[in-house]
Scaffold this motif. Structure first.
Motif, PDB file in Angstrom:
ATOM      1  N   PHE A 194      10.191  -3.036  -4.038  1.00 50.18           N
ATOM      2  CA  PHE A 194       9.120  -2.752  -3.099  1.00 50.18           C
ATOM      3  C   PHE A 194       9.279  -1.373  -2.439  1.00 50.18           C
ATOM      4  O   PHE A 194      10.394  -0.846  -2.346  1.00 50.18           O
ATOM      5  CB  PHE A 194       9.055  -3.856  -2.047  1.00 50.18           C
ATOM      6  CG  PHE A 194       8.730  -5.199  -2.661  1.00 50.18           C
ATOM      7  CD1 PHE A 194       7.417  -5.530  -2.966  1.00 50.18           C
ATOM      8  CD2 PHE A 194       9.743  -6.098  -2.972  1.00 50.18           C
ATOM      9  CE1 PHE A 194       7.111  -6.742  -3.558  1.00 50.18           C
ATOM     10  CE2 PHE A 194       9.447  -7.321  -3.568  1.00 50.18           C
ATOM     11  CZ  PHE A 194       8.133  -7.641  -3.866  1.00 50.18           C
ATOM     12  N   PRO A 195       8.167  -0.784  -1.978  1.00 47.33           N
ATOM     13  CA  PRO A 195       8.220   0.574  -1.427  1.00 47.33           C
ATOM     14  C   PRO A 195       9.247   0.750  -0.316  1.00 47.33           C
ATOM     15  O   PRO A 195       9.928   1.786  -0.259  1.00 47.33           O
ATOM     16  CB  PRO A 195       6.790   0.796  -0.915  1.00 47.33           C
ATOM     17  CG  PRO A 195       5.943  -0.073  -1.780  1.00 47.33           C
ATOM     18  CD  PRO A 195       6.776  -1.299  -2.049  1.00 47.33           C
ATOM     19  N   GLU A 196       9.364  -0.253   0.570  1.00 41.70           N
ATOM     20  CA  GLU A 196      10.326  -0.106   1.660  1.00 41.70           C
ATOM     21  C   GLU A 196      11.770  -0.064   1.157  1.00 41.70           C
ATOM     22  O   GLU A 196      12.638   0.566   1.767  1.00 41.70           O
ATOM     23  CB  GLU A 196      10.167  -1.249   2.678  1.00 41.70           C
ATOM     24  CG  GLU A 196      10.317  -2.650   2.115  1.00 41.70           C
ATOM     25  CD  GLU A 196       9.005  -3.258   1.638  1.00 41.70           C
ATOM     26  OE1 GLU A 196       8.922  -4.506   1.626  1.00 41.70           O
ATOM     27  OE2 GLU A 196       8.076  -2.492   1.286  1.00 41.70           O
TER      28      GLU A 196
ATOM     29  N   ASP B  84       4.356  -7.891  -7.885  1.00 44.67           N
ATOM     30  CA  ASP B  84       5.167  -9.105  -7.828  1.00 44.67           C
ATOM     31  C   ASP B  84       4.629 -10.114  -8.838  1.00 44.67           C
ATOM     32  O   ASP B  84       3.575 -10.710  -8.642  1.00 44.67           O
ATOM     33  CB  ASP B  84       5.114  -9.683  -6.406  1.00 44.67           C
ATOM     34  CG  ASP B  84       6.080 -10.857  -6.216  1.00 44.67           C
ATOM     35  OD1 ASP B  84       6.576 -11.383  -7.219  1.00 44.67           O
ATOM     36  OD2 ASP B  84       6.310 -11.241  -5.051  1.00 44.67           O
TER      37      ASP B  84
ATOM     38  N   LYS C 290      11.305  -6.953  -9.767  1.00 44.61           N
ATOM     39  CA  LYS C 290      10.409  -6.346  -8.786  1.00 44.61           C
ATOM     40  C   LYS C 290      11.171  -5.543  -7.745  1.00 44.61           C
ATOM     41  O   LYS C 290      12.348  -5.800  -7.454  1.00 44.61           O
ATOM     42  CB  LYS C 290       9.567  -7.430  -8.119  1.00 44.61           C
ATOM     43  CG  LYS C 290      10.362  -8.542  -7.470  1.00 44.61           C
ATOM     44  CD  LYS C 290       9.464  -9.706  -7.110  1.00 44.61           C
ATOM     45  CE  LYS C 290      10.253 -10.892  -6.585  1.00 44.61           C
ATOM     46  NZ  LYS C 290       9.405 -12.076  -6.368  1.00 44.61           N
TER      47      LYS C 290
ATOM     48  N   ILE D 212       5.801  -0.298  -8.450  1.00 40.92           N
ATOM     49  CA  ILE D 212       6.575  -0.474  -7.222  1.00 40.92           C
ATOM     50  C   ILE D 212       5.704  -1.239  -6.223  1.00 40.92           C
ATOM     51  O   ILE D 212       4.668  -0.738  -5.778  1.00 40.92           O
ATOM     52  CB  ILE D 212       7.024   0.878  -6.640  1.00 40.92           C
ATOM     53  CG1 ILE D 212       7.839   1.665  -7.662  1.00 40.92           C
ATOM     54  CG2 ILE D 212       7.817   0.659  -5.359  1.00 40.92           C
ATOM     55  CD1 ILE D 212       9.089   0.981  -8.143  1.00 40.92           C
ATOM     56  N   GLY D 213       6.113  -2.449  -5.895  1.00 46.17           N
ATOM     57  CA  GLY D 213       5.338  -3.302  -5.003  1.00 46.17           C
ATOM     58  C   GLY D 213       4.622  -4.429  -5.712  1.00 46.17           C
ATOM     59  O   GLY D 213       4.127  -5.355  -5.054  1.00 46.17           O
TER      60      GLY D 213
END
Length: 298
Positions: A23-25, A50, A21, A47-48
């Motif tokens: 994430f965007p950040e 989980d 996984k 993306i994001g």
């Protein structure tokens, strides 16, 4: 071997999860890097997501990757990070359109599943840093990805080491993570190494397992007609309480030296900060002499 079209300013790169996984950040450094090169970025639907370790379920990851494969506006697909999981989706993917209209698929480590499978289809890929590793990548390493994407000529020269094996070879560069190559043996994704230059690297393995993998590759004919071997980083190798008795250089040398081919160790590619871009599927000249190691792409 088909070389996908090189990128130009204004082209779009998709970032997706095929394995762990992301994430965007966490994607911000990679987005900023691509935008600084005049490229646009599309974050895939994974993306994001989980799902335990993974960036979405197998179905979600396969659907996202397939969407980017089939989207004519996407000129390159950048896998967000490695870990494990790409093999779980490879047989769900349809590469029919991709083979006729190839685009760059980029990444390393677990992405070796894609490198190998796509190589069997006759298309080149980029073994390179991923969005997950962008924050720690030196500027000169990022520059090698830019050069490869935009069609600039790549050539590397590093000092030779006493344990390298000298020689010259020309051939198509193939390979990736040795654990993944080993795991693909017997499947339709396993690469043909005949007449090729083989690149291998790995992370966090026991020395006896490197030995076992090398012997299995040998028994499967991986080295019979290979023209050279490039060994990248063998990072964080482990030993047992009772020592195996050989390090990774000695293990590989003992098995491969009888083939009378050039072999370089500690080439700057793999699980380390100095992870330079390799065009897998490209014709290369490979030379190991008493002073230097030279790898030139065509």
């Amino acid at each position: 071997m088909k070389i996908p079209p090189f990128l130009k300013k204004g082209d779009t790169v998709a970032i997706v999860c095929t394995a762990r996984k992301f994430f965007p950040e966490d994607a911000k450094p990679a987005i900023e890097l691509l935008e600084s090169w005049g490229l646009k970025v599309k974050l895939g639907k994974t993306i994001g997501l989980d799902s335990c370790q993974l960036g979405g379920t197998d179905q979600e990851r396969a659907a996202d990757f397939q969407s980017q494969l089939d989207d004519d506006n996407i000129k390159a697909i950048w896998c967000a990070r490695g870990g494990y999981g790409t093999v779980r989706i490879i047989d769900q993917l349809d590469f029919t359109k991709f083979v006729n209209h190839p685009k760059w698929v980029m990444g390393f480590s677990d992405v070796t599943v894609l490198h190998s499978h796509i190589h069997t289809l006759g298309v080149a890929t980029l073994h390179t840093i991923m969005p997950f590793t962008v924050p720690k990548a030196p500027e000169e390493v990022k520059a090698t990805l830019k050069a490869a994407l935009f069609g600039e000529k790549l050539a590397y020269q590093i000092p030779a080491k006493s344990h390298d094996i000298q020689g010259k070879a020309r051939g198509i560069l193939v390979g990736g993570n040795i654990s993944i190559l080993y795991s693909l043996l017997g499947s339709k994704s396993s690469i043909d190494t005949r007449g090729k230059i083989l690149f291998i690297e790995d992370l966090d393995e026991y020395l006896y397992h490197i030995d076992r993998m090398m012997y299995n590759l040998k028994r499967n004919g991986y080295f019979d007609q290979v023209k050279g071997i490039i060994v990248g980083s063998m990072t964080d190798m482990h030993d047992n309480e009772i020592p195996f008795g050989q390090n990774e250089v000695q293990i590989i040398t003992a098995i491969a030296q009888s083939y009378n081919i050039p072999i370089v160790f500690e080439f700057p590619a793999g699980h380390q900060r100095d992870n330079r871009t390799l065009i897998l599927g490209s014709l290369v000249d490979f030379e190991v002499n008493s002073t230097n190691v030279i790898l030139r792409f065509y």
